[in-house]
Design an enzyme around this catalytic site. Structure first.
Site, PDB file in Angstrom:
ATOM      1  CG  ASN A  48      68.732 -12.596   1.301  1.00 41.13           C
ATOM      2  OD1 ASN A  48      69.943 -12.804   1.365  1.00 41.13           O
ATOM      3  ND2 ASN A  48      67.883 -13.130   2.161  1.00 41.13           N
ATOM      4  CB  VAL A  49      68.138  -6.197   1.515  1.00 38.41           C
ATOM      5  CG1 VAL A  49      67.980  -5.142   2.607  1.00 38.41           C
ATOM      6  CG2 VAL A  49      69.514  -6.112   0.869  1.00 38.41           C
ATOM      7  CD  GLU A  50      65.136 -12.005   5.760  1.00 41.19           C
ATOM      8  OE1 GLU A  50      65.071 -13.148   5.270  1.00 41.19           O
ATOM      9  OE2 GLU A  50      65.178 -11.806   6.995  1.00 41.19           O
ATOM     10  CB  CYS A  59      64.944 -11.768  -4.197  1.00 38.69           C
ATOM     11  SG  CYS A  59      63.349 -12.337  -3.611  1.00 38.69           S
ATOM     12  CD  GLU A  61      67.501 -14.628  -7.031  1.00 36.09           C
ATOM     13  OE1 GLU A  61      67.296 -15.853  -7.044  1.00 36.09           O
ATOM     14  OE2 GLU A  61      67.188 -13.903  -6.065  1.00 36.09           O
ATOM     15  CB  CYS A  97      61.135 -16.376  -5.869  1.00 38.76           C
ATOM     16  SG  CYS A  97      61.320 -14.580  -6.071  1.00 38.76           S
TER      17      CYS A  97
END
Length: 144
Positions: A48-50, A59, A61, A97
């Protein structure tokens, strides 16, 4: 579980765990890693990369599917492993998700597969097919 999945299960989980270590999660602190197994034995990973603008975050995936698409992969998805936790410490099993389920479905539908999803926790691995996580999915076949 098919033989190829049984033989690749531990490697797939290890790849997801390794990917989780590269997560960029300064806002939530929740690190996630994902690994995709293809029918030729290749494993593609993502973390994940916020982003400070939360809606722009990616996300794990989604990142893995994007990397796979960039590499020209259009189908052949056999399995997905996903794991995560606060500060990279895996605790309870997590699942993709809703957005990620849809993105995984698109990739799987291109090859006509129903991948096994491994939701990995510290003490358990919950296995289910993507079609169970996303029943009656909308995909490329709906547009034909």
């Amino acid at each position: 579980m098919s033989d190829i999945l049984a033989d690749s299960r531990d490697a797939l989980i290890a790849a997801a765990r390794s990917a989780m270590e590269t997560a960029y999660a300064p806002y939530s602190g929740f690190h996630v890693g994902a690994a995709l197994l293809f029918d030729d034995g290749a494993i593609v990973t993502g973390a994940n990369v916020e982003n400070a603008s939360y809606g722009l975050s990616l996300c794990a995936e989604t990142v893995a599917c994007s990397i796979a698409a960039h590499a020209g992969r259009r189908g052949g998805l056999l399995a997905v492993a996903v794991l995560g936790g606060m500060q990279g410490q895996v605790d309870a099993a997590i699942s993709p998700c809703g957005r990620c389920r849809q993105i995984l479905n698109e990739l799987a539908a291109l090859g006509g597969t129903d991948p096994l999803v491994l939701c990995v926790g510290e003490h358990e691995v919950v296995e289910m097919r993507l079609s169970v996580l996303l029943p009656n999915a909308f995909g490329p076949a709906n547009l034909a």
